[in-house]
Design an enzyme around this catalytic site. Structure first.
Site, PDB file in Angstrom:
ATOM      1  N   GLU A  64     -62.380  96.936-106.286  1.00 45.28           N
ATOM      2  CA  GLU A  64     -63.369  97.094-107.347  1.00 45.28           C
ATOM      3  C   GLU A  64     -62.974  96.292-108.590  1.00 45.28           C
ATOM      4  O   GLU A  64     -63.831  95.654-109.222  1.00 45.28           O
ATOM      5  CB  GLU A  64     -63.513  98.574-107.716  1.00 45.28           C
ATOM      6  CG  GLU A  64     -63.964  99.461-106.565  1.00 45.28           C
ATOM      7  CD  GLU A  64     -62.796 100.084-105.807  1.00 45.28           C
ATOM      8  OE1 GLU A  64     -62.931 101.232-105.363  1.00 45.28           O
ATOM      9  OE2 GLU A  64     -61.757  99.412-105.661  1.00 45.28           O
ATOM     10  N   ARG A 222     -41.692  85.828 -83.632  1.00 45.58           N
ATOM     11  CA  ARG A 222     -41.359  84.399 -83.628  1.00 45.58           C
ATOM     12  C   ARG A 222     -42.507  83.516 -83.143  1.00 45.58           C
ATOM     13  O   ARG A 222     -42.528  82.317 -83.424  1.00 45.58           O
ATOM     14  CB  ARG A 222     -40.106  84.146 -82.776  1.00 45.58           C
ATOM     15  CG  ARG A 222     -40.239  84.567 -81.323  1.00 45.58           C
ATOM     16  CD  ARG A 222     -38.884  84.575 -80.609  1.00 45.58           C
ATOM     17  NE  ARG A 222     -38.972  85.004 -79.230  1.00 45.58           N
ATOM     18  CZ  ARG A 222     -39.003  86.281 -78.852  1.00 45.58           C
ATOM     19  NH1 ARG A 222     -38.951  87.242 -79.766  1.00 45.58           N
ATOM     20  NH2 ARG A 222     -39.082  86.599 -77.567  1.00 45.58           N
TER      21      ARG A 222
END
Length: 324
Positions: A64, A222
């Protein structure tokens, strides 16, 4: 009849802008946690979007706040006639940042449309209550299922006081997870990348002691760019209840359980699972360790083919209530 048509037309508009909130919210998948992913859109009379934002990073501005900050100076005067759409109930308490409900009241928007209630104990309806007490019209539950789905991990954590638990394994076409009780690569390079993507979206990852000692898995990301989850090993000294407690204590909202079969079966037996992901390779191994048995209260959520392998995602089935 015309009144019904107008209501239906308004619902369609609300759903359209809430869809945009969900698109924005998803951008916070890595940065927002352990906070929920939230998107916000400000719509002026006539339907023009004059501001939008999402919660990008934990500890920083909420959706917001970012939406109001994006409003151009020339459009500020439109705020009192505008509608704010937000995918999750605005916060009403001081945390890392001030309450968003107070900012909304200060900005003077006339209407707020909320996707779903925030289950966090310090909010849980208080944000909407504060807005209504300030004279703001509040509509709740627009695309509620989709909003809850986006933040299902956050919601499970706060409603059930435990992490969202994903059980994941790869198996052969005849149901084995290894060959002659020795590790056997069933995933392809592509599905391994998807597995590492999933790891990056979880905050903790767990294997059993036997898997840890026999396979020596690295349990990292990885093959994907993202944060690695906390590594956990289930043993006689570190039982399931202790794992759940540790995750809840440390605000680890998603636990990925990668195996082996006995570990998966233990979670299934306890009913401690929310999602099961099974990768199946088109090979028959004939002998080895059988994969865990799927529970009966299960329904298929998705099924996708990636090259030669398939990945099926299951969720718990929702009990049906029948009235006679």
């Amino acid at each position: 009849m015309s009144q019904i048509f107008e209501i239906d037309k308004q619902l369609q508009k609300d759903a359209l802008y809430m869809s945009r909130c969900l698109q924005l919210a998803a951008c916070g998948i890595y940065g927002a946690r352990p906070n929920p992913m939230v998107g916000a859109v400000i719509v002026a009379p006539g339907g023009r979007i004059i501001g939008e934002g999402y919660h990008a990073k934990y500890g920083e501005a909420h959706a917001e706040v970012n939406a109001f900050a994006s409003v151009r100076a020339a459009d500020e005067k439109l705020l009192p006639q505008s509608t704010l759409y937000v995918s999750l109930e605005p916060c009403s308490h001081y945390g890392k940042t001030p309450p968003c409900a107070d900012l909304i009241i200060e900005k003077g928007v006339r209407r707020v449309v909320v996707g779903c209630e925030d289950p966090f104990a310090k909010v849980r309806g208080a944000g909407m209550k504060k807005l209504r007490e300030a004279g703001i019209s509040v509509t709740v539950g627009v695309l509620e299922e989709a909003c809850r789905e986006l933040n299902r991990r956050f919601i499970t954590f706060h409603e059930q006081c435990r992490p969202y638990i994903i059980l994941k394994w790869a198996q052969s076409a005849d149901g084995y997870i290894d060959f002659k009780y020795r590790p056997f690569m069933l995933s392809t390079p592509y599905t391994q990348m998807l597995a590492h993507k999933l790891r990056s979206e979880c905050q903790a990852i767990l294997v059993g002691r036997v898997t840890a000692e026999r396979d020596r898995p690295r349990l990292d990301v990885r093959c994907w760019s993202g944060p690695a989850p906390r590594r956990m090993v289930l043993s006689h000294n570190h039982v399931i209840d202790a794992v759940i407690y540790e995750c809840h204590r440390d605000n680890l909202q998603t636990l990925l359980v990668e195996g082996g079969a006995l570990t998966h079966q233990a979670f299934i037996h306890r009913g401690l699972w929310d999602e099961i992901r099974v990768e199946t390779a088109p090979v028959a191994l004939g002998q080895g360790t059988h994969a865990a048995s799927l529970p009966s209260n299960i329904e298929e959520k998705s099924h996708a083919i990636y090259g030669r392998n398939t990945i099926t995602v299951y969720r718990k089935s929702i009990p049906q209530n029948f009235d006679f």
